[in-house]
Design an enzyme around this catalytic site. Structure first.
Site, PDB file in Angstrom:
ATOM      1  N   TYR A   1       0.845  -1.208   0.000  1.00 19.79           N
ATOM      2  CA  TYR A   1       0.000   0.000   0.000  1.00 19.79           C
ATOM      3  C   TYR A   1       0.882   1.261   0.000  1.00 19.79           C
ATOM      4  O   TYR A   1       1.090   1.880   1.058  1.00 19.79           O
ATOM      5  CB  TYR A   1      -0.883   0.036   1.240  1.00 19.79           C
ATOM      6  CG  TYR A   1      -1.717  -1.209   1.481  1.00 19.79           C
ATOM      7  CD1 TYR A   1      -2.704  -1.597   0.574  1.00 19.79           C
ATOM      8  CD2 TYR A   1      -1.531  -1.982   2.632  1.00 19.79           C
ATOM      9  CE1 TYR A   1      -3.479  -2.733   0.803  1.00 19.79           C
ATOM     10  CE2 TYR A   1      -2.305  -3.114   2.866  1.00 19.79           C
ATOM     11  CZ  TYR A   1      -3.271  -3.483   1.949  1.00 19.79           C
ATOM     12  OH  TYR A   1      -4.033  -4.593   2.190  1.00 19.79           O
TER      13      TYR A   1
ATOM     14  N   TRP B   1      -3.894   6.169   2.816  1.00 18.39           N
ATOM     15  CA  TRP B   1      -5.272   5.693   2.995  1.00 18.39           C
ATOM     16  C   TRP B   1      -5.920   6.474   4.130  1.00 18.39           C
ATOM     17  O   TRP B   1      -5.265   6.769   5.141  1.00 18.39           O
ATOM     18  CB  TRP B   1      -5.271   4.201   3.338  1.00 18.39           C
ATOM     19  CG  TRP B   1      -5.579   3.314   2.174  1.00 18.39           C
ATOM     20  CD1 TRP B   1      -6.786   2.775   1.848  1.00 18.39           C
ATOM     21  CD2 TRP B   1      -4.668   2.832   1.170  1.00 18.39           C
ATOM     22  NE1 TRP B   1      -6.676   2.008   0.708  1.00 18.39           N
ATOM     23  CE2 TRP B   1      -5.399   2.023   0.273  1.00 18.39           C
ATOM     24  CE3 TRP B   1      -3.308   3.021   0.919  1.00 18.39           C
ATOM     25  CZ2 TRP B   1      -4.814   1.400  -0.829  1.00 18.39           C
ATOM     26  CZ3 TRP B   1      -2.727   2.398  -0.177  1.00 18.39           C
ATOM     27  CH2 TRP B   1      -3.482   1.597  -1.031  1.00 18.39           C
TER      28      TRP B   1
ATOM     29  N   TRP C   1      -8.526   5.976   6.592  1.00 22.70           N
ATOM     30  CA  TRP C   1      -8.655   5.608   8.017  1.00 22.70           C
ATOM     31  C   TRP C   1      -7.333   5.097   8.564  1.00 22.70           C
ATOM     32  O   TRP C   1      -7.073   5.229   9.755  1.00 22.70           O
ATOM     33  CB  TRP C   1      -9.864   4.732   8.300  1.00 22.70           C
ATOM     34  CG  TRP C   1      -9.914   3.284   7.942  1.00 22.70           C
ATOM     35  CD1 TRP C   1      -9.353   2.682   6.866  1.00 22.70           C
ATOM     36  CD2 TRP C   1     -10.609   2.244   8.666  1.00 22.70           C
ATOM     37  NE1 TRP C   1      -9.673   1.347   6.852  1.00 22.70           N
ATOM     38  CE2 TRP C   1     -10.440   1.046   7.948  1.00 22.70           C
ATOM     39  CE3 TRP C   1     -11.364   2.208   9.833  1.00 22.70           C
ATOM     40  CZ2 TRP C   1     -10.989  -0.170   8.367  1.00 22.70           C
ATOM     41  CZ3 TRP C   1     -11.912   1.002  10.251  1.00 22.70           C
ATOM     42  CH2 TRP C   1     -11.724  -0.167   9.529  1.00 22.70           C
TER      43      TRP C   1
ATOM     44  N   TYR D   1       0.466  -0.616  -7.335  1.00 24.05           N
ATOM     45  CA  TYR D   1      -0.868  -0.809  -6.758  1.00 24.05           C
ATOM     46  C   TYR D   1      -1.915  -0.624  -7.842  1.00 24.05           C
ATOM     47  O   TYR D   1      -1.834   0.312  -8.646  1.00 24.05           O
ATOM     48  CB  TYR D   1      -1.114   0.204  -5.621  1.00 24.05           C
ATOM     49  CG  TYR D   1      -2.436  -0.019  -4.932  1.00 24.05           C
ATOM     50  CD1 TYR D   1      -2.567  -1.008  -3.948  1.00 24.05           C
ATOM     51  CD2 TYR D   1      -3.579   0.705  -5.294  1.00 24.05           C
ATOM     52  CE1 TYR D   1      -3.791  -1.247  -3.337  1.00 24.05           C
ATOM     53  CE2 TYR D   1      -4.805   0.475  -4.680  1.00 24.05           C
ATOM     54  CZ  TYR D   1      -4.904  -0.504  -3.706  1.00 24.05           C
ATOM     55  OH  TYR D   1      -6.117  -0.743  -3.102  1.00 24.05           O
TER      56      TYR D   1
ATOM     57  N   GLN E   1     -13.737   6.140   3.605  1.00 24.01           N
ATOM     58  CA  GLN E   1     -13.576   5.062   4.595  1.00 24.01           C
ATOM     59  C   GLN E   1     -14.069   5.535   5.964  1.00 24.01           C
ATOM     60  O   GLN E   1     -14.305   6.726   6.167  1.00 24.01           O
ATOM     61  CB  GLN E   1     -12.091   4.664   4.700  1.00 24.01           C
ATOM     62  CG  GLN E   1     -11.603   3.804   3.559  1.00 24.01           C
ATOM     63  CD  GLN E   1     -10.180   3.331   3.794  1.00 24.01           C
ATOM     64  OE1 GLN E   1      -9.342   4.097   4.245  1.00 24.01           O
ATOM     65  NE2 GLN E   1      -9.897   2.083   3.458  1.00 24.01           N
TER      66      GLN E   1
ATOM     67  N   ASP F   1     -12.876  -5.087   3.234  1.00 24.78           N
ATOM     68  CA  ASP F   1     -13.211  -5.308   1.828  1.00 24.78           C
ATOM     69  C   ASP F   1     -13.932  -6.617   1.485  1.00 24.78           C
ATOM     70  O   ASP F   1     -14.986  -6.616   0.900  1.00 24.78           O
ATOM     71  CB  ASP F   1     -11.934  -5.236   0.975  1.00 24.78           C
ATOM     72  CG  ASP F   1     -11.123  -3.984   1.265  1.00 24.78           C
ATOM     73  OD1 ASP F   1     -11.537  -3.175   2.107  1.00 24.78           O
ATOM     74  OD2 ASP F   1     -10.070  -3.805   0.635  1.00 24.78           O
TER      75      ASP F   1
ATOM     76  N   ARG G   1      -5.357 -12.688   0.082  1.00 26.09           N
ATOM     77  CA  ARG G   1      -6.009 -11.504  -0.494  1.00 26.09           C
ATOM     78  C   ARG G   1      -7.384 -11.885  -1.061  1.00 26.09           C
ATOM     79  O   ARG G   1      -7.688 -13.059  -1.211  1.00 26.09           O
ATOM     80  CB  ARG G   1      -5.120 -10.937  -1.618  1.00 26.09           C
ATOM     81  CG  ARG G   1      -3.805 -10.340  -1.161  1.00 26.09           C
ATOM     82  CD  ARG G   1      -3.962  -8.974  -0.539  1.00 26.09           C
ATOM     83  NE  ARG G   1      -4.590  -8.014  -1.440  1.00 26.09           N
ATOM     84  CZ  ARG G   1      -5.000  -6.802  -1.059  1.00 26.09           C
ATOM     85  NH1 ARG G   1      -4.837  -6.412   0.190  1.00 26.09           N
ATOM     86  NH2 ARG G   1      -5.570  -5.987  -1.906  1.00 26.09           N
TER      87      ARG G   1
ATOM     88  N   TYR H   1      -7.778 -12.473   4.507  1.00 27.07           N
ATOM     89  CA  TYR H   1      -8.062 -11.051   4.693  1.00 27.07           C
ATOM     90  C   TYR H   1      -9.151 -10.802   5.732  1.00 27.07           C
ATOM     91  O   TYR H   1      -8.981 -11.199   6.875  1.00 27.07           O
ATOM     92  CB  TYR H   1      -8.442 -10.545   3.307  1.00 27.07           C
ATOM     93  CG  TYR H   1      -8.015  -9.140   2.993  1.00 27.07           C
ATOM     94  CD1 TYR H   1      -6.814  -8.624   3.406  1.00 27.07           C
ATOM     95  CD2 TYR H   1      -8.865  -8.326   2.235  1.00 27.07           C
ATOM     96  CE1 TYR H   1      -6.466  -7.328   3.076  1.00 27.07           C
ATOM     97  CE2 TYR H   1      -8.510  -7.040   1.896  1.00 27.07           C
ATOM     98  CZ  TYR H   1      -7.311  -6.543   2.327  1.00 27.07           C
ATOM     99  OH  TYR H   1      -6.966  -5.274   2.003  1.00 27.07           O
TER     100      TYR H   1
ATOM    101  N   GLU I   1      -0.138  -7.055   9.058  1.00 25.29           N
ATOM    102  CA  GLU I   1      -1.438  -6.443   8.772  1.00 25.29           C
ATOM    103  C   GLU I   1      -2.542  -7.241   9.493  1.00 25.29           C
ATOM    104  O   GLU I   1      -3.449  -6.660  10.078  1.00 25.29           O
ATOM    105  CB  GLU I   1      -1.639  -6.481   7.254  1.00 25.29           C
ATOM    106  CG  GLU I   1      -2.790  -5.660   6.730  1.00 25.29           C
ATOM    107  CD  GLU I   1      -2.920  -5.788   5.218  1.00 25.29           C
ATOM    108  OE1 GLU I   1      -2.165  -6.566   4.586  1.00 25.29           O
ATOM    109  OE2 GLU I   1      -3.794  -5.109   4.656  1.00 25.29           O
TER     110      GLU I   1
HETATM  111  C1  2M8 Z   1      -7.269  -2.630   2.511  1.00 24.09           C
HETATM  112  O1  2M8 Z   1      -7.973  -2.059   1.420  1.00 24.09           O
HETATM  113  C2  2M8 Z   1      -7.348  -1.772   0.144  1.00 24.09           C
HETATM  114  C3  2M8 Z   1      -8.405  -1.054  -0.698  1.00 24.09           C
HETATM  115  O2  2M8 Z   1      -8.796   0.136  -0.069  1.00 24.09           O
HETATM  116  C4  2M8 Z   1      -6.866  -2.983  -0.596  1.00 24.09           C
HETATM  117  O3  2M8 Z   1      -7.161  -4.109  -0.194  1.00 24.09           O
HETATM  118  O4  2M8 Z   1      -6.164  -2.796  -1.596  1.00 24.09           O
HETATM  119  C5  2M8 Z   1      -8.250  -2.646   3.708  1.00 24.09           C
HETATM  120  O5  2M8 Z   1      -7.761  -3.433   4.764  1.00 24.09           O
HETATM  121  C6  2M8 Z   1      -8.498  -1.229   4.179  1.00 24.09           C
HETATM  122  O6  2M8 Z   1      -9.274  -1.227   5.339  1.00 24.09           O
HETATM  123  C7  2M8 Z   1      -7.179  -0.495   4.442  1.00 24.09           C
HETATM  124  O7  2M8 Z   1      -7.468   0.848   4.706  1.00 24.09           O
HETATM  125  C8  2M8 Z   1      -6.220  -0.587   3.236  1.00 24.09           C
HETATM  126  C9  2M8 Z   1      -4.832  -0.042   3.540  1.00 24.09           C
HETATM  127  O8  2M8 Z   1      -4.338  -0.586   4.743  1.00 24.09           O
HETATM  128  O9  2M8 Z   1      -6.077  -1.944   2.824  1.00 24.09           O
END
Ligand code: 2M8
Length: 472
Positions: free
Chosen positions: A48, A52, A54, A102, A130, A197, A231, A390, A434
């Site tokens: 990531y 993001w 939240w 990504y 979010q 998700d 995932r 996940y 995570e």
């Molecule tokens: C996850 O979400 C993203 C899409 O927004 C993904 O899977 O690519 C979720 O766990 C989400 O709650 C979190 O904010 C994000 C980044 O940690 O990853």
């Protein structure tokens, strides 16, 4: 009777691995520093690489214990990309992230920038949002600064003055455009907006989404995990991308989305976080001496949210259930989201007892085979449960933080302390993952997840401070 088994302490404690709280806390701090992009923090180093929404709020809570100014900056950077409607985007894309890191990335969302409500771009943002943890984070920064020195406190108070109107606009957006029925419950139109998700909470509603013609797309996310089963599956991703296509076709406009979108769900966890965030916003409104009309509105949103959640309560499951607006039915799945009334706070003693009982029961933290007695994201008794996938079963430290914080707010310090201690044990053993496989404790997903580090910093802040005072 509340099953106490869930709260028995295993013989392995984070205190045995890390002699001093400072050691674990220092590791958490290093992760946030490594993920620091100067003014904002990547949610994780490779999986990531963007900001993001939240995640940033939780990160700000953790950062507050390292540097309250930097913590404030985290929220400031995010809110600089707020939309005219008040929406805070779920992702602000990092222009420096490698293009193949990504998907869907900035290119995929670039057309959202042509909306009249969009913030100036680049950087591009998504047009989803979010759960609103931000007011809770802003208040926490101010509280922590209050324990530092006068200068830090004055700066944090100025920060509250600066961020309050933005927080107010954000909450107003959620209470109006995202709840046209004025039910007190926020509607999401994409599972990504829930933050959970691929939770089986969404299976029923997603099953009704018919995916049309779409180009093939890459799954870069799978390159960053040990096993693809960690995932979401491709059938889920197809639906995610199809929904994004429909949202973009509706020009990211809530009214148009509401008219035609196939996935419209009242999300109880999102709504409960909004209630708790409205309580925090009310505190902030007092500090900044906001007008009475605004305070009344915020108070009203919190009250309406609590009533809305009450209507979603299921007496048989002892949990709150999401509601599928398209199918006009509750989504009957047992997940941590069902503890929404605990997170919203101010429940009746009977409701609190029912929630605590469910939390400690074999359906959640009391399940006999768990490595650590903390609740899996989905109950292992659910058909949609999957221990590695996940949000379908793994344990998420950030969800445990929310429960811990809510238990304290609900006057349950001992249960809160138990969740905190066990969560720290889990992280001390498995690292800043995570999420974790609930039966083996194996760390899954990203290895240096920022929000995991952030909640550790918050959990250990008092221990670290006491140790510092002792050493002085
Ligand atoms: C996850 O979400 C993203 C899409 O927004 C993904 O899977 O690519 C979720 O766990 C989400 O709650 C979190 O904010 C994000 C980044 O940690 O990853």
């Amino acid at each position: 009777m509340i099953a106490q088994a869930a709260y028995q302490v295993r013989n392995h404690s984070w205190r045995q691995i890390f002699d001093q709280p400072e050691e674990l806390s220092a590791q958490a701090g290093q992760i946030l520093r490594r993920n620091d992009m100067e003014g904002w923090t990547r949610a994780a180093p490779s999986l990531y690489p963007h900001q993001w929404s939240w995640d940033s709020a939780f990160i700000a809570i953790g950062l507050a214990h390292l540097d309250t100014r930097r913590a404030a900056q985290e929220l400031r950077t995010l809110f600089a990309h707020q939309w005219m409607t008040g929406r805070v985007p779920h992702i602000v894309f990092n222009p420096k992230a490698p293009p193949e890191s990504y998907f869907p990335g900035a290119d995929h969302w670039a057309c959202a920038a042509s909306s009249p409500d969009a913030p100036p771009a680049p950087p591009y943002t998504s047009c989803l949002c979010q759960p609103p943890v931000h007011a809770i984070a802003a208040l926490r920064i101010w509280e922590v600064a209050g324990r530092e020195d006068e200068k830090a406190f004055a700066e944090a108070t100025d920060f509250l003055r600066e961020i309050y109107p933005r927080l107010f606009a954000w909450h107003r957006y959620l209470a109006t455009l995202r709840d046209p029925e004025r039910s007190g419950l926020v509607t999401i139109y994409h599972p990504w907006a829930s933050g959970a998700d691929n939770s089986p909470r969404w299976d029923g509603a997603l099953a009704a989404v018919e995916v049309g013609e779409m180009p093939t797309y890459p799954r870069y996310d799978l390159d960053h995990v040990d096993d693809p089963s960690e995932r979401p599956a491709s059938a889920e991703y197809d639906r995610y991308l199809w929904l994004v296509k429909l949202i973009k076709r509706a020009d990211c406009d809530e009214r148009a989305i509401y008219r035609s979108h196939p996935f419209l769900v009242k999300d109880v966890l999102f709504s409960a976080i909004l209630v708790a965030a409205n309580d925090a916003l009310l505190e902030i409104a007092k500090v900044v001496e906001a007008p009475d009309e605004e305070r009344e509105l915020v108070d009203g949103w919190a009250g309406r949210g609590r009533k809305g959640l009450e209507k979603c309560w299921d007496d048989k499951l002892n949990l709150c259930l999401d509601y599928d607006l398209r199918a006009d039915r509750s989504l009957r799945v047992r997940t941590v989201a069902g503890f929404a009334p605990l997170i919203a706070g101010q429940q009746s003693p009977e409701r609190l007892a029912a929630l605590l009982g469910e939390l400690a029961s074999p359906a959640f933290a009391g399940h006999a085979e768990l490595r650590w007695p903390v609740p899996p994201s989905t109950s292992p008794e659910e058909p949609g449960f999957h221990p590695r996938s996940y949000w379908r079963g793994p344990v998420w430290p950030v969800a445990n933080w929310l429960l811990w914080w809510s238990l304290i707010r609900s006057g349950e310090p001992e249960r809160a302390a138990q969740i905190r201690r066990v969560s720290l044990d889990q992280i001390a053993e498995g690292g800043f993952a995570e999420y974790f496989e609930p039966f083996s404790g194996k760390p899954l997903g990203s290895k240096e997840q920022s929000w995991t580090a952030a909640v550790v910093l918050d959990w250990l802040a008092d221990d670290v401070r006491s140790a510092e005072i002792e050493a002085a």
